[in-house]
Design an enzyme around this catalytic site. Sequence first.
Site, short mmCIF file in Angstrom:
data_model
loop_
_atom_site.label_atom_id
_atom_site.label_comp_id
_atom_site.label_asym_id
_atom_site.label_seq_id
_atom_site.Cartn_x
_atom_site.Cartn_y
_atom_site.Cartn_z
N GLY A 115 0.76 -1.24 0.00
CA GLY A 115 0.00 0.00 0.00
C GLY A 115 0.80 1.29 0.00
O GLY A 115 0.22 2.37 0.19
N GLY A 116 2.11 1.22 -0.23
CA GLY A 116 2.93 2.45 -0.22
C GLY A 116 2.46 3.46 -1.26
O GLY A 116 2.31 4.65 -0.97
N ASP A 180 1.42 -1.15 -10.73
CA ASP A 180 2.74 -1.38 -10.13
C ASP A 180 2.91 -2.90 -10.10
O ASP A 180 2.60 -3.56 -9.12
CB ASP A 180 2.77 -0.77 -8.73
CG ASP A 180 4.15 -0.83 -8.10
OD1 ASP A 180 5.14 -0.70 -8.84
OD2 ASP A 180 4.24 -1.03 -6.87
N CYS A 233 9.79 -2.76 -9.94
CA CYS A 233 11.03 -2.51 -9.19
C CYS A 233 12.12 -3.43 -9.76
O CYS A 233 12.88 -4.04 -9.02
CB CYS A 233 10.83 -2.71 -7.69
SG CYS A 233 10.32 -4.35 -7.20
N1 SAM Z 1 2.08 -1.05 -5.23
C1 SAM Z 1 2.49 -1.78 -4.04
C2 SAM Z 1 3.04 -0.81 -3.04
O1 SAM Z 1 3.46 0.29 -3.40
O2 SAM Z 1 3.03 -1.13 -1.85
C3 SAM Z 1 3.45 -2.91 -4.39
C4 SAM Z 1 2.87 -3.86 -5.38
S1 SAM Z 1 3.86 -5.26 -5.72
C5 SAM Z 1 5.12 -4.63 -6.69
C6 SAM Z 1 2.88 -6.14 -6.89
C7 SAM Z 1 1.60 -6.73 -6.33
O3 SAM Z 1 0.92 -7.41 -7.40
C8 SAM Z 1 1.81 -7.76 -5.23
O4 SAM Z 1 1.12 -7.37 -4.07
C9 SAM Z 1 1.23 -9.06 -5.80
O5 SAM Z 1 0.54 -9.82 -4.85
C10 SAM Z 1 0.28 -8.55 -6.87
N2 SAM Z 1 0.04 -9.56 -7.93
C11 SAM Z 1 0.61 -10.77 -8.08
N3 SAM Z 1 0.11 -11.39 -9.17
C12 SAM Z 1 -0.78 -10.58 -9.72
C13 SAM Z 1 -1.63 -10.66 -10.85
N4 SAM Z 1 -1.63 -11.72 -11.64
N5 SAM Z 1 -2.45 -9.63 -11.10
C14 SAM Z 1 -2.43 -8.53 -10.30
N6 SAM Z 1 -1.64 -8.40 -9.24
C15 SAM Z 1 -0.83 -9.39 -8.94
#
Ligand code: SAM
Length: 439
Positions: A115-116, A180, A233
């Site tokens: 959630g950042g 993201d 990232c």
């Molecule tokens: N935006 C978040 C933050 O700033 O805290 C970080 C997000 S992280 C890079 C990517 C997220 O995408 C993860 O929480 C993951 O669980 C989710 N994710 C994984 N597979 C996915 C999919 N097929 N479709 C959408 N989201 C997915």
Amino acid sequence: MLQLPLDFLEEMKMILGKDCDLYEQCMEKEAFRGIAVNRLKADKEQILSELPFVAEPVPFYEAGYYIPCDEKGVGNMPLHLGGAFYVQEPSAMSAVTLLDVQQGEKVLDLCAAPGGKSAQIASCLNGTGLIWSNEVVRNRAQILLSNFERMGIAKGVVSSCYPEVLCKRLEGYFDKVLVDAPCSGEGMFRKNPEAVKEWSREHVLSCAERQLSILRSAAGALKKGGVLVYSTCTFSYEENEGVIQKFLSENEDFEMCEIGEHFGRKTVLPCAVRITPIEGGEGHFAAKLRKKGESVSDAYSKPVKNDVPKALSEIFEQVPQGVYTTAGEKLYIMPENLPDIKGLGVIRAGVLAGEFKKNRFEPAHALFMSAKPEHIRRVLELDDKTVKEFLSGMEIESDGDNGYTAVTCHHIVIGFGKTSNGRLKNKYPKGLRILSAEK
Ligand code: SAM
């Protein structure tokens, strides 16, 4: 010393050219750490003046700061527990800067946990518009919700839904969309050496496929004229420029936006930026696209007038705005003008205000967390010693009037209690309590 995979270093040589040596030297130093200040809780200047450490501005976000690498216990600081800031890797703040959120906009954060970036978006919206944060992995969506509550986000929705389902149902609804995407995490190597072990070319390529598929879904949720930011990232060409190029080749209704930001390093795409440790962050890529066409502004709708329960008027000088809705015994304050949310895995819309129990109303922690002290009738400001007692669940002295009382530290609401004859009955949620109060 961190051993980086040879295949990965080959790829980095292609991306960074002669700067690859510099990158390798940087990787021997400590990782950058940062915080993003939350305007929903107080003014940026007020929060900065209360910080117990030196915070230097990051180039990636106007409310982002570096914090010392060796600063201990940041997560348990009252200002953090009260949501005054979010601990965030500095370069990760760049994506929301590119999104350029304006007050009143409806913004979708499609891959949102923990959630950042949602916290940053909500801070930019400053209590206006709507932040819809979706996280497909259910238990991660719960972490997202607890961060929503900590940051005091009221005009928001938290859901756990497949991107294709959510974006189809909310077609053309959002002014801005952030993707993201889950990635191979090459920018996490210093922070999380485990990511080095998991790295492989196959993983990079499979991430790229998944990213493109999420981006295809996201495109539908954006209105004409709206902006989409894609971020990861990781450094890999396939997961970044490659995904954007493929997406643009199959979506003629999208175009690149020139970003013109003064941070990070240029990429082969004018709409994208890459940040490596050389530029002051652990690693991020962000690209900005626009859906062609004129945006149609929403018809003006009047704020909904509804009955505010008397119990809330007794707590607040200025009651929170929104649509007061009951579900069973629970009272929620929902954002105005929400679309139909049924079947979208919504786990919270707005704020849980409390629960009606027999003849009384028991307010919820989230209600106080989303309020400013100046709007609450009874406020108890605690010093650094007493706040530890409160956060560990102890009853404390309160010389104010009887009734539900917001508890603040450094003038940030961190929770509440009930004052009764000189004592404050502690209502800090059991699951959030810190282990013990230092004497
Ligand atoms: N935006 C978040 C933050 O700033 O805290 C970080 C997000 S992280 C890079 C990517 C997220 O995408 C993860 O929480 C993951 O669980 C989710 N994710 C994984 N597979 C996915 C999919 N097929 N479709 C959408 N989201 C997915």
